[in-house]
Design a protein around this motif. Structure first.
Motif, PDB file in Angstrom:
ATOM      1  N   TYR A 112       0.257   8.980   3.967  1.00  0.00           N
ATOM      2  CA  TYR A 112       0.171   8.252   5.221  1.00  0.00           C
ATOM      3  C   TYR A 112       1.035   8.870   6.301  1.00  0.00           C
ATOM      4  O   TYR A 112       1.404   8.198   7.248  1.00  0.00           O
ATOM      5  CB  TYR A 112       0.571   6.782   4.993  1.00  0.00           C
ATOM      6  CG  TYR A 112      -0.380   6.097   4.048  1.00  0.00           C
ATOM      7  CD1 TYR A 112       0.006   5.770   2.761  1.00  0.00           C
ATOM      8  CD2 TYR A 112      -1.680   5.806   4.437  1.00  0.00           C
ATOM      9  CE1 TYR A 112      -0.871   5.165   1.894  1.00  0.00           C
ATOM     10  CE2 TYR A 112      -2.564   5.205   3.571  1.00  0.00           C
ATOM     11  CZ  TYR A 112      -2.157   4.881   2.306  1.00  0.00           C
ATOM     12  OH  TYR A 112      -3.034   4.284   1.445  1.00  0.00           O
ATOM     13  N   TYR A 120       6.151   9.502   1.296  1.00  0.00           N
ATOM     14  CA  TYR A 120       4.806   9.652   0.765  1.00  0.00           C
ATOM     15  C   TYR A 120       3.939  10.354   1.794  1.00  0.00           C
ATOM     16  O   TYR A 120       3.730   9.838   2.875  1.00  0.00           O
ATOM     17  CB  TYR A 120       4.256   8.263   0.463  1.00  0.00           C
ATOM     18  CG  TYR A 120       3.036   8.210  -0.413  1.00  0.00           C
ATOM     19  CD1 TYR A 120       2.591   6.997  -0.897  1.00  0.00           C
ATOM     20  CD2 TYR A 120       2.320   9.342  -0.753  1.00  0.00           C
ATOM     21  CE1 TYR A 120       1.484   6.912  -1.704  1.00  0.00           C
ATOM     22  CE2 TYR A 120       1.208   9.269  -1.554  1.00  0.00           C
ATOM     23  CZ  TYR A 120       0.795   8.054  -2.031  1.00  0.00           C
ATOM     24  OH  TYR A 120      -0.318   7.969  -2.827  1.00  0.00           O
ATOM     25  N   LEU A 176      10.148   4.428  -5.087  1.00  0.00           N
ATOM     26  CA  LEU A 176       9.698   3.117  -4.637  1.00  0.00           C
ATOM     27  C   LEU A 176       8.414   2.694  -5.317  1.00  0.00           C
ATOM     28  O   LEU A 176       8.024   1.546  -5.226  1.00  0.00           O
ATOM     29  CB  LEU A 176       9.470   3.121  -3.125  1.00  0.00           C
ATOM     30  CG  LEU A 176      10.706   3.260  -2.239  1.00  0.00           C
ATOM     31  CD1 LEU A 176      10.279   3.269  -0.781  1.00  0.00           C
ATOM     32  CD2 LEU A 176      11.684   2.133  -2.502  1.00  0.00           C
ATOM     33  N   SER A 177       7.763   3.623  -5.990  1.00  0.00           N
ATOM     34  CA  SER A 177       6.474   3.307  -6.588  1.00  0.00           C
ATOM     35  C   SER A 177       6.648   2.206  -7.618  1.00  0.00           C
ATOM     36  O   SER A 177       7.473   2.283  -8.507  1.00  0.00           O
ATOM     37  CB  SER A 177       5.865   4.536  -7.241  1.00  0.00           C
ATOM     38  OG  SER A 177       4.672   4.187  -7.895  1.00  0.00           O
ATOM     39  N   LYS A 204       0.835  -1.214   0.000  1.00  0.00           N
ATOM     40  CA  LYS A 204       0.000   0.000   0.000  1.00  0.00           C
ATOM     41  C   LYS A 204       0.864   1.256   0.000  1.00  0.00           C
ATOM     42  O   LYS A 204       0.497   2.274  -0.576  1.00  0.00           O
ATOM     43  CB  LYS A 204      -0.917   0.019   1.222  1.00  0.00           C
ATOM     44  CG  LYS A 204      -2.115  -0.896   1.121  1.00  0.00           C
ATOM     45  CD  LYS A 204      -2.963  -0.770   2.381  1.00  0.00           C
ATOM     46  CE  LYS A 204      -4.164  -1.675   2.332  1.00  0.00           C
ATOM     47  NZ  LYS A 204      -4.930  -1.619   3.594  1.00  0.00           N
ATOM     48  N   THR A 205       2.023   1.177   0.652  1.00  0.00           N
ATOM     49  CA  THR A 205       2.851   2.385   0.722  1.00  0.00           C
ATOM     50  C   THR A 205       3.482   2.721  -0.629  1.00  0.00           C
ATOM     51  O   THR A 205       3.828   3.874  -0.877  1.00  0.00           O
ATOM     52  CB  THR A 205       3.997   2.256   1.751  1.00  0.00           C
ATOM     53  OG1 THR A 205       4.843   1.165   1.361  1.00  0.00           O
ATOM     54  CG2 THR A 205       3.474   2.009   3.138  1.00  0.00           C
ATOM     55  N   ILE A 206       3.636   1.728  -1.485  1.00  0.00           N
ATOM     56  CA  ILE A 206       4.251   2.015  -2.774  1.00  0.00           C
ATOM     57  C   ILE A 206       3.231   2.058  -3.903  1.00  0.00           C
ATOM     58  O   ILE A 206       3.579   2.323  -5.049  1.00  0.00           O
ATOM     59  CB  ILE A 206       5.369   0.998  -3.121  1.00  0.00           C
ATOM     60  CG1 ILE A 206       4.805  -0.418  -3.227  1.00  0.00           C
ATOM     61  CG2 ILE A 206       6.474   1.048  -2.081  1.00  0.00           C
ATOM     62  CD1 ILE A 206       5.834  -1.420  -3.741  1.00  0.00           C
ATOM     63  N   ALA A 207       1.994   1.806  -3.562  1.00  0.00           N
ATOM     64  CA  ALA A 207       0.959   1.824  -4.597  1.00  0.00           C
ATOM     65  C   ALA A 207       0.581   3.256  -4.946  1.00  0.00           C
ATOM     66  O   ALA A 207       0.641   4.138  -4.101  1.00  0.00           O
ATOM     67  CB  ALA A 207      -0.277   1.066  -4.114  1.00  0.00           C
TER      68      ALA A 207
END
Lengths: 341, 372
Positions: B101, B98, B73-74, A175-178
């Motif tokens: 979050y 990011y 990192l995406s 989820k953090t890289i999506a």
């Protein structure tokens, strides 16, 4: 003169009543939906399909035959499967609060789906990837919990919690890289939804679920004995380990197939067996088919609501949770040993 | 004329010079922020609008660090494809995480030694604890933060004027007001042209339009007529959206069939298609074949736009493609592929070949292949 025991007659009546209710639900599900189709048009579509006649309205045909019917069948099949899987898990683990995702089936599948959605890593398809990871998760749990050819229940549960946590961490990382659409896609997948149903899913998933259900039903009387305890079951000549492996394997297979296809649908495997138990008691030869019947009807009802209550789709787990939560509260407050019966 | 008035309405005094070293700007959250007179090392939290505007204004070499969704990192940089094409070394800059979050790494940000942070708000998280906390930490390190917003985000007006305001503010920050105004004027020429040509079309002559981002297995996110950037399509291109409302909803096959749209515009979604032709071969969407729009092959795609309500600098592109697809008679004289080449070469100072390559990154090469 032999006569059928009254209890058995009652169960037959209940089952027949349940079947009638399910048929009504199916009819309602067939008739309602965002695309307006009259009952007459539905009848024409079905008649033309069954008789091989010329299709007079292509759109109606698509809506009924390619959209609603596969969805109805999948909802019933998955609802029945998850309910029976939950019923068998509760017997195997002798715990009324267990559901089929206990051993990592859902988190493993979710991780596999996450890999497919976020990283594009697919083994044939998203569903196959989710299924494989689901089975890997459960295999991992079982392997780690087994020592010296023994698999204590407590170890299974504890390792299951740990493996669930591990895969959940993996999902969080994904989820953090999506990016935004992937996040949304993954979120909706996790909440579950039968809106993706098509005939490919039906022809692959349903036979597997039905076969698994029949095998589990075949284990019914053995499950009755297992609920007495391992020592008692062994004393009665049962190969407890073998039965447990079979029961867990086929229940998990059902859960994995379900999760891989439609995402995580909460509460069905936990609540429906209890409802069935209240009607027919804890004897598994009757409990399993009733769980299947009620589970199929329950999920069909929730799915019909999910696709008709608003202009969009409500993730089905929201509805199963909202409907099931009051019942859980009722169970707890009732404080009755309904598991034993 | 109305657009012209609103165009220059923002040219009031938003910058005051305090001394040779600093100046004050009013950012898009309404705060007065004192920034360096000529920022040299800028940390950018962005989707693409800020970076692309800086490239267009010729100040992109000042990007010292990135955060937000420009993220090495995406796993799928597809949504940054065009920005990364225009500035390939962007991901070599330190990335501090990011925002969404609250996962910023302040140390990484500080190690890049920025003298300014430009934060393009991704959504309505401006007043969230995580956001406020991070802004406070950045400020406590002596680094000012300027907020830029997309249309409809955090109370910003959901109109093209907000896009212009963002570009204008970026121009103010880098002392490139004149270039920013020229940029806005150039973009607005197309916007105004589309608005004028479609304003008089009677409602009963407008085809119904489905604006959707594909998901899988026949499902899609359907954009409401008042939803975020779909509102531009309604207000400027005067499209008749099948779905009223101010949200985007995931919808099943049946729900989509119930709309019976005459035209379909595919926007960015979990499943992007590089061209309209690709849609007709997609697995899982066979049930859509009964729709008039599919049967008559009335589908266009606007590529990777808009992405999370951020058109970057491509809102004239999107609106033009949408308008031409729905009202072809009004735009017979416009060859989108030629317009797009002019647009990209003018905006970014690239050549014709690079313009086509950029369009390819944006999933808009189909306009060249089909000479749309």
């Amino acid at each position: 003169m032999n006569s059928v025991p009254p209890k058995k007659v009652l169960k037959i009546i209940y089952f027949a009543g349940g079947m009638v209710l399910l048929l009504i639900l199916i009819l309602v599900a067939l008739c309602v939906g965002t695309y307006p189709i009259t009952l007459e048009s539905i009848s024409i579509v079905l008649y033309q399909a069954l008789s091989g006649g010329v299709i007079t309205n292509q759109t109606h045909s698509v809506v009924i035959l390619d959209i609603r019917i596969p969805r109805i069948l999948l909802a019933i099949g998955i609802g029945a499967g998850l309910s029976v899987a939950g019923c068998v898990y509760q017997a195997t683990f002798r715990n009324p609060l267990v559901e089929p995702y206990l051993l990592g089936a859902s988190s493993g599948a979710a991780f596999g789906a996450g890999l497919a959605i976020v990283l594009g890593f697919r083994i044939f398809s998203l569903q196959v990837t989710a299924l494989l990871f689901s089975l890997v998760a459960v295999f991992l749990v079982y392997s780690l919990a087994t020592k010296d050819r023994k698999t204590p229940l407590l170890h299974l549960i504890l390792i299951g919690i740990v493996v669930n946590a591990l895969f959940s961490a993996g999902i969080s990382l994904l989820k953090t890289i999506a990016h935004s659409e992937q996040l949304r896609d993954l979120t909706f997948w996790l909440m579950g939804g039968i809106y993706v149903a098509d005939w490919n899913d039906v022809v692959v998933i349903l036979p597997a679920i039905i076969i698994s259900l029949l095998i589990l039903w075949g284990l019914a009387w053995r499950l009755n004995i297992i609920t007495l305890g391992d020592d008692e079951a062994q004393a009665l000549g049962l190969d407890v380990r073998k039965i447990r492996v079979l029961a867990i394997f086929f229940s998990t297979l059902i859960a994995s197939l379900a999760v891989a296809t439609v995402g995580i649908i909460a509460w069905v495997g936990l609540i429906v067996p209890h409802i069935a138990r209240m009607v027919v008691g804890p004897e598994h030869r009757g409990l399993i088919p009733f769980s299947a019947l009620f589970g199929g009807g329950f999920l069909l009802l929730c799915d019909t609501l999910a696709r008709t209550m608003t202009s969009g789709e409500i993730p089905i787990s929201i509805l199963t949770s909202v409907i099931a939560a009051p019942y859980i509260i009722y169970l707890v407050r009732r404080n009755k040993a309904i598991f034993v019966g | 004329m109305l657009l012209g008035i609103t165009l220059f309405a923002g040219c009031t005094e938003t910058v005051s010079i305090e001394n040779n070293n600093s100046k004050t700007v009013v950012d898009m959250s309404g705060k007065e922020v004192t920034i360096p007179a000529d920022p040299q090392r800028v940390a950018v939290i962005d989707k693409g609008l800020v970076v692309q505007s800086m490239i267009a204004l010729g100040v992109d070499d000042r990007i010292a660090a990135t955060g937000g969704v420009i993220n090495p990192l995406s796993a799928d940089p597809a949504r940054n494809r065009d920005t990364l094409y225009l500035k390939p070394d962007l991901l070599t800059r330190p990335n501090f995480g990011y925002a969404f979050y609250g996962g910023f790494n302040l140390e990484t940000l500080l190690s890049a030694e920025p003298d300014l942070v430009i934060w393009h708000m991704l959504d309505n998280t401006e007043n969230d604890d995580a956001t406020l906390d991070f802004i406070q930490k950045i400020n406590s390190a002596g680094i000012p933060v300027v907020i830029i917003k997309s249309a409809g985000v955090g109370g910003a007006e959901n109109s093209i004027e907000t896009q212009y305001e963002a570009i204008r503010l970026i121009g103010d920050i880098f002392g490139a007001q004149e270039q920013a105004n020229d940029l806005i004027e150039y973009m607005d020429a197309t916007i105004s042209m589309v608005a004028e040509r479609t304003a008089a079309i009677p409602d009963d002559e407008k085809p119904s339009v489905l604006i959707a981002g594909l998901v899988r297995d026949g499902t899609a996110y359907v954009w409401g007529e008042d939803y975020a950037s779909a509102r531009f399509s309604t207000e400027i291109a005067h499209l008749k959206n099948v779905y009223s409302g101010n949200q985007t909803q995931i919808m099943s096959k049946e729900q989509i069939l119930a709309f019976k749209p005459d035209k379909i515009i595919l926007v960015d979604g979990p499943m992007a298609v590089a061209s309209p032709e690709d849609f007709y071969e997609l697995e899982g969407f066979e049930s859509w074949n009964v729709l008039p729009a599919v049967a008559d092959r009335e589908i266009v795609t606007v590529g990777i736009f808009p992405w999370w309500d951020d058109f970057c600098l491509e809102f004239p592109t999107v609106i033009l493609i949408e308008a031409k697809s729905v009202y072809p008679d009004q735009f017979e004289d416009i060859e989108v592929h030629k317009w797009l080449t002019d647009y990209h070469t003018t905006l970014y100072g690239i050549n014709d070949t690079q313009a086509v390559e950029l369009a390819d990154q944006q999933y808009l090469k189909w306009v060249y292949d089909s000479e749309y």
